[in-house]
Design an enzyme around this catalytic site. Structure first.
Site, PDB file in Angstrom:
ATOM      1  N   SER A   8       2.882   3.892  -7.683  1.00  0.00           N
ATOM      2  CA  SER A   8       2.603   2.807  -8.122  1.00  0.00           C
ATOM      3  C   SER A   8       3.411   1.695  -7.135  1.00  0.00           C
ATOM      4  CB  SER A   8       3.033   2.486  -9.587  1.00  0.00           C
ATOM      5  OG  SER A   8       3.223   0.949  -9.947  1.00  0.00           O
ATOM      6  N   GLY A  32      -8.345   2.895  -8.856  1.00  0.00           N
ATOM      7  CA  GLY A  32      -7.668   3.883  -9.098  1.00  0.00           C
ATOM      8  C   GLY A  32      -7.642   4.105 -10.698  1.00  0.00           C
ATOM      9  N   GLN A  42      -3.634 -12.718 -12.829  1.00  0.00           N
ATOM     10  CA  GLN A  42      -3.517 -11.737 -13.586  1.00  0.00           C
ATOM     11  C   GLN A  42      -2.137 -11.484 -14.178  1.00  0.00           C
ATOM     12  OE1 GLN A  42      -5.416  -9.064 -10.564  1.00  0.00           O
ATOM     13  NE2 GLN A  42      -3.765  -7.551 -11.363  1.00  0.00           N
ATOM     14  N   LEU A  74       0.663  -1.169   0.005  1.00  0.00           N
ATOM     15  CA  LEU A  74       0.014  -0.084   0.049  1.00  0.00           C
ATOM     16  C   LEU A  74       0.793   1.146  -0.010  1.00  0.00           C
ATOM     17  CD1 LEU A  74      -2.886  -0.905   2.696  1.00  0.00           C
ATOM     18  CD2 LEU A  74      -2.787  -1.253   0.240  1.00  0.00           C
ATOM     19  N   HIS A 109      -3.111   4.103  -2.696  1.00  0.00           N
ATOM     20  CA  HIS A 109      -4.603   3.308  -2.162  1.00  0.00           C
ATOM     21  C   HIS A 109      -5.156   3.777  -0.916  1.00  0.00           C
ATOM     22  CE1 HIS A 109      -1.154   0.076  -3.497  1.00  0.00           C
ATOM     23  NE2 HIS A 109      -2.292  -0.349  -4.208  1.00  0.00           N
TER      24      HIS A 109
HETATM   25  O1  PAF Z   1      -5.399  -2.772  -9.571  1.00  0.00           O
HETATM   26  C1  PAF Z   1      -5.128  -3.723  -8.687  1.00  0.00           C
HETATM   27  O2  PAF Z   1      -4.278  -3.560  -7.602  1.00  0.00           O
HETATM   28  C2  PAF Z   1      -5.477  -4.996  -9.341  1.00  0.00           C
HETATM   29  O3  PAF Z   1      -5.573  -5.135 -10.710  1.00  0.00           O
HETATM   30  C3  PAF Z   1      -6.838  -5.545  -8.511  1.00  0.00           C
HETATM   31  C4  PAF Z   1      -8.107  -4.611  -8.938  1.00  0.00           C
HETATM   32  C5  PAF Z   1      -6.676  -5.589  -6.931  1.00  0.00           C
HETATM   33  C6  PAF Z   1      -7.253  -6.929  -8.738  1.00  0.00           C
HETATM   34  O4  PAF Z   1      -6.329  -7.724  -8.438  1.00  0.00           O
END
Ligand code: PAF
Length: 283
Positions: free
Chosen positions: A185, A147, A61, A33, A37
């Protein structure tokens, strides 16, 4: 702050909060974080009685050659920051809890996921939409906050929410920047010292495009050429894409029409670290 690890407990807790008339907001994250965030948590708090922050580094992902293993993880610090920010519930499930053995179900949005990030990172958005759908079903929120930095992700999640009739309001939090303009980021920690200095080129390019637009310069090809020339000032940078797209469809804009929303998007690599940034504007 309540910390929940299991799907069953999270669902039961959300259900009981809803039954008691509480409104719920979820802020999905992959942890590590930072102030970006925390600004999403602040937005969530302004819109709901209870804020759930999820921390889950979602393996689905990440591509095979991406940074899943080295993605920064520091749950103790995340817990501390979440508590300080006034998060009510930290949902921190294990991989086995979200993807048990013989897991076989996925959520896909087509078309919108075929270009830019979806083109460069095949299956990335399928992983995002799958985990976000699961988080929606597990946390049962009225509102979910994402975001604006990941502009295409936000558009994909909005589309999925509409198409699949999730009864959830999607809110977008503005990009939070370091003092020198670099968009915050979790991946910024990967940048070498030299790359970190050059990484401000993304923000500088955005500022240049913004000022050209404000000065009535609306020729898309010329704006993109100007952006590409500016990016060349950072010799360590490799440009993945620079484009001006329709804010909803993410299709490259052919012309800029009065009253319509657009996004200037850019993705730039410094070594293996990819940085994204964007500028939303309405003509
Ligand atoms: O943006 C992110 O951190 C991720 O893609 C999310 C939305 C938490 C999904 O894992």
């Amino acid at each position: 702050m309540k910390i929940i690890h299991t799907v069953a407990e999270m669902q039961a807790h959300s259900e009981s909060l809803r039954n008691n008339g509480q409104t719920l907001a979820v802020v999905p994250t992959m942890g590590a974080l930072h102030a970006g965030h925390l600004s999403l948590v602040k937005l969530a708090k302004s819109r709901a009685d209870q804020v759930i922050l999820s921390v889950f580094v979602n393996p689905l992902q990440f591509g095979a050659n991406e940074d899943f293993d080295k993605y920064p993880r520091d749950i103790k610090n995340d817990e501390h920051l979440a508590r300080q920010a006034g998060v009510d519930i930290l949902f921190y499930p294990s991989r086995k809890e979200l993807y048990p053995e013989h897991y076989h179900s996925y959520v896909c949005v087509d078309t919108l996921t075929e270009y830019f990030e979806g083109d460069i990172r095949p299956d990335h958005f399928k992983g995002v939409t799958t985990v976000v759908s699961k988080l929606f079903n597990i946390t049962k929120p009225h509102v979910a906050v994402f975001g604006e930095k990941d502009a295409q992700q936000l558009a994909v999640i909005r589309k999925m929410t509409r198409d699949l009739n999730f009864d959830i309001d999607i809110l977008a939090g503005s990009i939070v920047r370091e003092k020198d303009g670099l968009a915050m980021s979790s991946r910024n920690v990967y940048l070498s010292k030299a790359a970190r200095v050059e990484a401000t080129i993304l923000f500088k390019t955005i500022e240049l495009v913004k000022s050209s637009l404000n000065n009535g310069f609306h020729d898309i090809e010329a704006l993109l050429a100007q952006a590409k020339t500016n990016l060349k000032k950072a010799p360590l940078a490799t440009v993945d894409y620079v484009q001006l797209v329709d804010a909803e469809t993410f299709k490259p804009a052919q012309s800029l029409l009065q009253g319509k929303a657009y996004i200037f998007i850019l993705a730039v690599k410094f070594g293996s670290t990819r940085l994204l940034d964007n500028l939303h504007f309405t003509m």
